[in-house]
Write an enzyme that holds these catalytic residues in place. Structure first.
Site, short mmCIF file in Angstrom:
data_model
loop_
_atom_site.label_atom_id
_atom_site.label_comp_id
_atom_site.label_asym_id
_atom_site.label_seq_id
_atom_site.Cartn_x
_atom_site.Cartn_y
_atom_site.Cartn_z
N TYR A 88 1.03 -1.28 0.18
CA TYR A 88 0.17 0.07 0.08
C TYR A 88 0.83 1.22 -0.06
O TYR A 88 2.05 0.98 0.03
CB TYR A 88 -0.90 0.08 1.10
CG TYR A 88 -0.29 0.33 2.58
CD1 TYR A 88 0.45 -0.74 3.05
CD2 TYR A 88 -0.53 1.59 3.15
CE1 TYR A 88 1.04 -0.59 4.32
CE2 TYR A 88 0.06 1.98 4.54
CZ TYR A 88 0.95 0.75 4.97
OH TYR A 88 1.38 1.34 6.34
N GLU B 107 11.89 2.19 14.31
CA GLU B 107 10.87 3.28 13.81
C GLU B 107 9.40 3.30 14.40
O GLU B 107 9.51 2.56 15.53
CB GLU B 107 10.65 3.09 12.30
CG GLU B 107 10.15 1.81 12.13
CD GLU B 107 9.62 1.72 10.56
OE1 GLU B 107 9.64 2.47 9.84
OE2 GLU B 107 9.48 0.32 10.19
N LYS C 34 6.75 -2.05 1.91
CA LYS C 34 5.37 -1.37 2.69
C LYS C 34 4.03 -2.58 2.38
O LYS C 34 3.24 -2.18 1.47
CB LYS C 34 5.10 -0.03 1.81
CG LYS C 34 4.15 0.86 2.99
CD LYS C 34 4.32 2.40 2.28
CE LYS C 34 3.22 3.34 2.93
NZ LYS C 34 3.15 3.13 4.52
N LEU D 46 11.02 1.06 7.26
CA LEU D 46 10.43 1.81 5.94
C LEU D 46 11.40 3.07 5.59
O LEU D 46 11.28 3.92 6.24
CB LEU D 46 8.67 2.00 6.09
CG LEU D 46 8.50 2.38 4.81
CD1 LEU D 46 8.25 1.10 3.95
CD2 LEU D 46 6.82 2.93 5.10
#
Ligand code: PMP
Length: 289
Positions: free
Chosen positions: A33, A182, A149, A207
C-alpha cells in the site's frame, strides 16, 4: 470517510465497495500500500510515492496494475468525485483473487487495486503539533523486510493498541540491541543536546519514509547537522527534542517517551522549524482539481 472508492477500475459508492473473500490481501496479507498527502488539490511527493510503490510491488513480484499517468488521472477523479482537496489518498494493491494456497497462483491473476480518500483537517493537525505526542516503546517483533510497504501490519496494530491503552499516541519499536527502529507508522528522530539531528539510516529494518527523505533535505537546506545512526531509548529520553515523520503527520513533536519528558516536555524549536519548512522542500505536483 470517502463517499466514492475506486475498486479495480470502477468508481463505486463507499458503502458498496467490495473485494472478493478470496482476495489474497484479505486471506494472506499478500499486498502492498501507499499513503500520500493531497494538499490544496495537489499531490505531495507523487514521484517518490510511486517509486516506492513500484519497489514494494517488485519485491513481491506483483505487477503494477495501472500506469503512473493513469493513476494520476484516477487520483484527480477521486478528488473530483469526493469533492475534497485536502486529504490522504490510500492505495492498496494485492496479488489478486485466487483459491487459497500460500504459493503464488498457478495461473496468473489480475492484481486487485483499491483507492480511498480521507479528509485531513489542517487546523486539527496544527493543534496536535502545538502540543506534541507521547509514545511508548515496544520490542520490534516484525519480519526482516519492513522496508517493503506490505499490508501485513499486525505487529504495528498491536503496538498502536498498546500505546492507546497506556494513554500514548504512538509506539516506537526497539530492536534486540536496545536501539529504536521506527514508529508503528512513522520514522523517528531526535535532536541531541548539542543540536544534532539524528535518525536511523534506511535499511531492511525500517520503512524508507518519503517524509524522512524530504525532512533530511529540509535539514540540509537549513544547514542543520545530521547524523544517520541508530539511537537508544535512553538517548532519546535524554535528548533535547524528539519527533516523528510520516505523510499523515508530516513532522510531529514527541514530548514523552515511556512517561519521561523529552527536553522541556514541549515541542522544540528545531522540530517546529522543520515542520513549518516541510512543504517548501516537498515536491508539490500540479493541481489536480
Ligand atoms: N514507517 C512505517 C512503519 C510507516 O507505516 C510509515 C508510514 N507510511 C512510515 C515509516 C513513514 O513513511 P512516509 O513518510 O512515507 O509516510
Amino acid at each position: 470517510m470517502s463517499r466514492i472508492a475506486y475498486v479495480n477500475g470502477r468508481y463505486v459508492p463507499f458503502r458498496e465497495a467490495r473485494v472478493h473473500i478470496e482476495d489474497r490481501g484479505y486471506q494472506l496479507g499478500d499486498g502492498v500500500y501507499e499513503v500520500c498527502e493531497i494538499r490544496d488539490g495537489a499531490l505531495v511527493d507523487e514521484r517518490r510515492h510511486i517509486e516506492r510503490l513500484q519497489r514494494s510491488l517488485a519485491a513481491l513480484r506483483i505487477s503494477m496494475p495501472i500506469a503512473p499517468g493513469a493513476l494520476r488521472f484516477v487520483f484527480a477523479e477521486m478528488l473530483r468525485r469526493n469533492r475534497i482537496s485536502n486529504c490522504l489518498i490510500y492505495l492498496q494493491v494485492t496479488r489478486g483473487v485466487a483459491r487459497r494456497d500460500h504459493g503464488f497462483p498457478e495461473r496468473p491473476v489480475e492484481p486487485s487495486i483499491v483507492i480511498t480518500v480521507r479528509g485531513l483537517d489542517p487546523r486539527k493537525a496544527i493543534e496536535a503539533a502545538a502540543i506534541g505526542v507521547s509514545v511508548i516503546t515496544v520490542p520490534d517483533n516484525r519480519w526482516g523486510r519492513v522496508d517493503i510497504k506490505t499490508i501485513g501490519l499486525l505487529p504495528n496494530v498491536l503496538a498502536r493498541q498498546a500505546a492507546k491503552e497506556q494513554g500514548a499516541k504512538d509506539a516506537w519499536f526497539v530492536d534486540e540491541d536496545g536501539f529504536v527502529t521506527e514508529g508503528a507508522s512513522s520514522n523517528v528522530w531526535i535532536v541531541t543536546r548539542d543540536g544534532k539531528l539524528v535518525t536511523r539510516p534506511d535499511s531492511s529494518r525500517i520503512l524508507g519514509g518519503i517524509t524522512k527523505t524530504v525532512a533530511k533535505e529540509v535539514a540540509r537546506s537549513l544547514q542543520l547537522s545530521l547524523e544517520e545512526r541508530a539511537f537508544s531509548v535512553a538517548e532519546a529520553q535524554a535528548a533535547s527534542e524528539a519527533f516523528l515523520t510520516s505523510a499523515t503527520q508530516t513532522v510531529m513533536p514527541v514530548v514523552r517517551i515511556d512517561g519521561r519528558a523529552v527536553g522541556s516536555g514541549e515541542p522544540g524549536p528545531i522540530t517546529k522549524r522543520l515542520r513549518t519548512e516541510f512543504h517548501k522542500a516537498a515536491e508539490i505536483g500540479p493541481k489536480l482539481l
